[in-house]
Design a protein around this motif. Structure first.
Motif, short mmCIF file in Angstrom:
data_model
loop_
_atom_site.label_atom_id
_atom_site.label_comp_id
_atom_site.label_asym_id
_atom_site.label_seq_id
_atom_site.Cartn_x
_atom_site.Cartn_y
_atom_site.Cartn_z
N PRO A 47 44.78 64.43 52.22
CA PRO A 47 43.99 65.66 52.27
C PRO A 47 42.80 65.59 51.32
CG PRO A 47 45.96 66.01 50.99
CD PRO A 47 46.07 64.62 51.58
N GLY A 48 41.77 66.34 51.66
CA GLY A 48 40.62 66.42 50.77
C GLY A 48 40.96 67.13 49.48
N GLY A 55 51.30 68.36 44.22
CA GLY A 55 52.06 67.13 44.05
C GLY A 55 51.68 66.14 45.14
N PRO A 56 52.44 65.07 45.27
CA PRO A 56 52.12 64.10 46.31
C PRO A 56 52.30 64.70 47.71
CG PRO A 56 54.06 63.41 45.04
CD PRO A 56 53.57 64.69 44.46
N PRO A 57 51.52 64.24 48.68
CA PRO A 57 51.69 64.74 50.05
C PRO A 57 53.09 64.46 50.57
CG PRO A 57 49.64 63.52 49.83
CD PRO A 57 50.41 63.30 48.57
N ASP A 58 53.62 65.40 51.32
CA ASP A 58 54.94 65.28 51.93
C ASP A 58 54.74 65.62 53.40
OD1 ASP A 58 57.59 65.24 52.61
OD2 ASP A 58 58.20 66.79 51.18
N VAL A 59 54.88 64.62 54.27
CA VAL A 59 54.51 64.76 55.68
C VAL A 59 55.71 64.38 56.55
CG1 VAL A 59 52.94 63.96 57.49
CG2 VAL A 59 52.12 64.20 55.13
N THR A 60 55.98 65.21 57.56
CA THR A 60 57.00 64.91 58.56
C THR A 60 56.36 65.02 59.93
OG1 THR A 60 58.76 65.80 57.17
CG2 THR A 60 59.24 65.56 59.52
N ALA A 61 56.51 63.97 60.72
CA ALA A 61 56.06 64.00 62.11
C ALA A 61 57.29 63.96 63.00
CB ALA A 61 55.15 62.82 62.41
N GLU A 62 57.23 64.67 64.10
CA GLU A 62 58.35 64.67 65.04
C GLU A 62 57.81 64.50 66.45
OE1 GLU A 62 62.32 67.28 66.12
OE2 GLU A 62 60.90 68.06 64.67
N THR A 72 54.14 68.31 60.04
CA THR A 72 54.33 69.31 58.99
C THR A 72 53.96 68.66 57.67
OG1 THR A 72 56.18 70.26 60.23
CG2 THR A 72 55.97 70.89 57.91
N ASP A 73 53.13 69.35 56.88
CA ASP A 73 52.77 68.82 55.57
C ASP A 73 52.81 69.93 54.54
OD1 ASP A 73 50.18 70.15 55.69
OD2 ASP A 73 49.42 68.46 56.85
N ASN A 74 52.63 69.57 53.29
CA ASN A 74 52.78 70.53 52.20
C ASN A 74 51.44 70.97 51.63
OD1 ASN A 74 52.36 67.95 51.07
ND2 ASN A 74 53.45 68.47 49.20
N TRP A 75 50.44 71.11 52.48
CA TRP A 75 49.18 71.66 52.01
C TRP A 75 48.72 72.74 52.98
CZ3 TRP A 75 44.43 69.64 54.43
CH2 TRP A 75 44.63 68.54 55.25
N THR A 143 51.80 73.55 56.24
CA THR A 143 51.24 73.79 57.56
C THR A 143 52.02 72.94 58.56
OG1 THR A 143 49.05 74.21 56.65
CG2 THR A 143 49.15 73.65 58.98
N ARG A 144 52.31 73.52 59.72
CA ARG A 144 52.93 72.79 60.83
C ARG A 144 52.03 72.98 62.04
NH1 ARG A 144 57.43 75.34 61.28
NH2 ARG A 144 58.54 73.98 59.88
N LEU A 145 51.67 71.87 62.66
CA LEU A 145 50.91 71.91 63.89
C LEU A 145 51.72 71.23 64.98
CD1 LEU A 145 48.33 71.03 61.58
CD2 LEU A 145 47.35 72.25 63.50
N THR A 146 51.83 71.87 66.13
CA THR A 146 52.54 71.30 67.26
C THR A 146 51.53 71.11 68.38
OG1 THR A 146 54.56 72.43 66.59
CG2 THR A 146 54.47 71.59 68.85
N TYR A 147 51.39 69.86 68.81
CA TYR A 147 50.40 69.49 69.83
C TYR A 147 51.09 69.14 71.14
CZ TYR A 147 47.50 68.67 65.70
OH TYR A 147 46.81 68.80 64.53
N HIS A 148 50.49 69.57 72.23
CA HIS A 148 50.90 69.17 73.58
C HIS A 148 49.67 68.52 74.19
CE1 HIS A 148 54.72 71.36 73.47
NE2 HIS A 148 54.06 72.16 72.65
#
Length: 188
Positions: A47-48, A55-62, A72-75, A143-148
């Motif tokens: 992230p910018g 803290g450090p980025p924490d990212v989960t992709a599903e 989903t990330d922690n910013w 933030t969580r973004l769900t893309y189709h």
């Protein structure tokens, strides 16, 4: 010889530019859907400075389905959590890679939370289908973004696990955490 004039220039909005030439944003490859997932993961891990987590980025992709995934990330989505994003959406210019992914999606859902307040908004492409709605806020910031992804741009079977290195050499002092989950539905 034809004359080059301003009349021959077409200025495209960001989302139309991405839809016309997705390869410019995600690479020309038969696995374009995976490239979109990879680009969004990399953007979430880097992230910018105005929106970086404390803290450090924490990212989960599903991977949800053949052309659907969530990240989903922690910013937060922007520095102030406002709806000053693309076309009045929650998706701000601080997440331009995420916006490019939304532009090549039939629909996207964005959920963002910070300090006990959370909002959800649905997008058709990059444009909101309505105003943001309140929802129960998870703890922390994220933030969580769900893309189709739009099947007119992608081959369904190409969404797979990112195989690229998600960090360039010397990109960050603390690389953060990344998890990938698969919950793709199967049919018999």
């Amino acid at each position: 010889m034809s004359e080059y004039t301003a009349a021959g220039i077409t200025v495209l909005e960001f989302d139309e530019s991405v839809r016309r030439r997705p390869g410019m944003y995600f690479g020309v490859d038969p696995h374009l859907a995976t490239n979109v997932l990879t680009a969004v993961v990399i953007a979430s891990l880097h992230p910018g400075p105005k929106v970086a987590p404390t803290g450090p980025p924490d990212v989960t992709a599903e991977i949800l389905d053949d052309l659907a995934f969530s990240i989903t990330d922690n910013w937060s989505t922007g520095p102030d959590g406002s709806t000053a994003g693309y076309h009045g959406s929650l998706l701000t210019s601080y997440r331009w890679v995420h916006a490019a992914a939304a532009a090549v999606s039939t629909h996207t859902t964005i959920e963002t939370w910070h300090a006990g307040h959370a909002l959800r908004q649905n997008l058709a492409g990059l444009r909101p289908t309505g105003p943001p709605h309140d929802l129960d806020a998870p703890r922390g910031t994220g933030t969580r973004l769900t893309y189709h992804l739009d099947p007119s741009h992608f081959t369904p079977s190409t969404l797979d696990i990112p195989t690229l290195d998600l960090h360039a050499e010397g990109c960050c002092d603390v690389p953060g955490q990344f998890r990938l989950r698969g919950s793709r539905t199967t049919t018999s």
